[in-house]
Scaffold this active site. Structure first.
Site: not given
Lengths: 421, 143
Positions: B64, B101
């Site tokens: 991701s 993230k």
């Protein structure tokens, strides 16, 4: 004004586990001792469930099996590394720090502005939390004994926000009145009983006892405690550890040891570990003690024994120490028993530089020194146990089992925490 | 309990620092000009780690954050002492799970953004169990 802060980690072992496994936050968690025998640490939630300190693991087996309580084997590699990080973080805040235990340190704050020291302590607390993830409580006062008491209140009272400063505080007397005499640092259980029988029930009672009475009944050490309660520092910060007199390595076995060969492996392993510690601290041992025992709590034939082997010349060489340790093992080992614990204590320690050799000594000290240096270097670089003596064995069936241990998140490349997508 | 704590003291001296013994005669003329250029060895730790006590290594899983140069299996250097800002790559504990993230701050709102078009953003709401764990300062990617 003298000022000292006691920084104490909250439920240290559990807190270390929670840093890397945030799922454990807010849940009842216990950490078990070597061999998963009993509870050595509890989260507040586990305490609230009524799980007592030190309880045998099997007694809370149902709570663990049902998932009500999360139980972990102790992960000393993790706790040791986290402790080191916390102490390093604390050392930025004062030039004088005494590491008192794996999860406690005294900081000397003498000379800091008393008006702002509470805020300073809050900064310390927030920094340790931010940098390491471990929550701490801080008590500040004029002496170490009072700082211990301040810390108790910092831990207990949610209103305090983890910091209590009793320096020249109107609350100091009240805090002493609320502290049982047995909870005063340095007052042992026997003394506490004696004091309570004589009407000295709280820390305040003890502070206000007369010098003559205290000295008569508790000696000079007791008088020191009382003076500390009055705000006169009598215990200095020990920045250097007190001189070591012995070094002990002992463990409970994962499964009982019955054969002489297995006992040899175990003793050789513990001796190796003790010798490494010895060299790290630059000592040589003049004697060693070997001990072994069966499990007193089982219905087996019982036997326990120990023996001391005196060395002709103090040494720090693993192979020499193993030879003497195995000699001692043979002297006391008996067939037909199920041993559950054994250990080695190195004693008669002298600084390495002060070894008196004997005129007729045939041991090759220079060669041994170089061998040990090489051994330690390899094992430091490539991981413990890379090079080992054959005497420690290869299978080590007797080794402690850590069935529920979490990964060694901070000390092993192959056990790092994993962050998901 | 078999626990041993380290005592913070003066920096440990190397075990047996050898003293040089010059068997050859020492020339009394000019010293070697190269002596002026001897420096310490390059140490990756001092390059990658600003706050040793607050720096942790974690391993990335999944793709991701692939556009940020974070591949599955990479080791991330995480500094907890660094304040996360807008656009920092962070480790966050979301509902008890550690995740990596990119942090976006806009209008007082926080968002955790993946660096990969295949994944959607994660808005951080008040009632969400989310804590910023640390700031990623480097990626160690083996070839």
């Amino acid at each position: 004004m003298p000022m000292v802060a006691l920084v104490d980690c909250n439920n240290f072992y559990v807190s270390c586990e929670r840093v890397f496994n945030p799922k454990l936050e807010g849940r009842p968690v216990v950490v078990l001792s070597n061999n998963d025998g009993c509870v050595v640490a509890r989260s507040n939630e586990a305490k609230a469930l009524g799980i007592p300190a030190g309880v045998a693991a099997f007694k809370i087996g149902d709570l663990i099996k049902s998932g009500t309580v999360h139980a972990l084997s102790s992960n000393y590699a993790l706790y040791g590394d986290m402790s080191h990080r916390i102490m390093e973080t604390l050392a930025q805040f004062t030039p004088e720090i005494e590491v008192y235990s794996i999860d406690e340190a005294f900081l000397n704050l003498t000379g800091f502005d008393p008006g702002t020291v509470t805020d300073y302590a809050r900064t310390i607390r927030a920094t340790v939390r931010r940098w390491t993830g471990v929550p701490v409580s801080i008590g500040v006062a004029e002496t170490k004994t009072l700082a211990k008491i301040a810390n108790r209140f910092a831990k207990k009272s949610p209103k305090s926000g983890g910091v209590v400063n009793l320096t020249a505080s109107p609350h100091q007397e009240r805090a002493l009145a609320l502290t049982g005499v047995g909870d005063v640092w340095g007052v042992g259980r026997q003394y506490a009983k004696f004091l309570i029988r004589n009407g000295v029930v709280t820390a305040l009672d003890l502070r206000d006892a007369t010098d003559v009475w205290v000295k008569k009944h508790m000696g000079i050490v007791g008088l020191r405690t009382v003076k500390e309660l009055r705000g006169t520092p009598c215990l200095s910060l020990e920045q250097c550890p007190p001189e070591k007199k012995e070094m002990c390595v002992s463990r409970s076995f994962g499964q009982p040891v019955k054969t002489r060969a297995a006992m040899h492996e175990a003793i050789a392993t513990y001796t190796t570990r003790a010798a490494e510690k010895l060299r790290k601290q630059r000592f040589a041992a003049g004697a060693l003690m070997v001990f072994m025992m069966t499990n007193r709590f089982r219905d087996d034939p019982q036997y326990a024994n120990s023996t001391v082997v005196e060395l002709p010349v103090p040494t720090d060489s693993t192979h020499e120490l193993i030879r003497y340790a195995l000699h001692g093992t043979n002297a006391i080992f008996r067939e037909g028993y199920r041993f559950n614990k054994a250990g080695v204590i190195l004693t008669g320690l002298v600084p390495r530089g002060e070894i008196q050799t004997d005129l007729f000594c045939t041991v090759d000290h220079v060669g041994a020194r170089r061998l040990m240096d090489a051994l330690d270097r390899v094992n430091t670089r490539m991981g413990p146990g890379t090079l080992k003596y054959a005497a420690v064995g290869l299978n080590q069936d007797w080794q402690t089992k850590f069935k529920r241990r979490s990964p060694r998140y901070t000390t092993r490349w192959d056990e790092l925490p994993v962050v998901s997508k | 309990m078999d626990v041993h704590t380290g005592i913070l003291g003066p920096h440990e001296q190397p075990a047996d620092a050898p003293c040089p013994l010059f068997i050859a005669a020492v020339p009394a003329g000019f010293p070697s000009p190269a002596d002026d250029y001897i420096e310490g060895k390059l140490d990756l730790n001092s390059y990658l780690v600003q706050h040793p006590a607050a720096t942790f290594f974690v391993r990335a899983d999944g793709d991701s954050m692939i556009d940020a140069g974070i591949h599955p299996g990479d080791i991330l250097v995480v500094d907890r002492a660094v304040q996360p800002g807008d656009n920092s790559v962070v480790i966050a504990a979301v509902e008890g799970e550690l995740t990596v993230k990119r942090l976006r701050k806009s209008g007082g709102k926080l968002m955790l953004m993946p660096d990969n078009g295949d994944y959607g953003p994660l808005p951080v709401s008040e009632d969400m169990n989310c804590e910023l764990w640390g700031v990623v300062t480097a990626v160690i990617h083996e070839l």
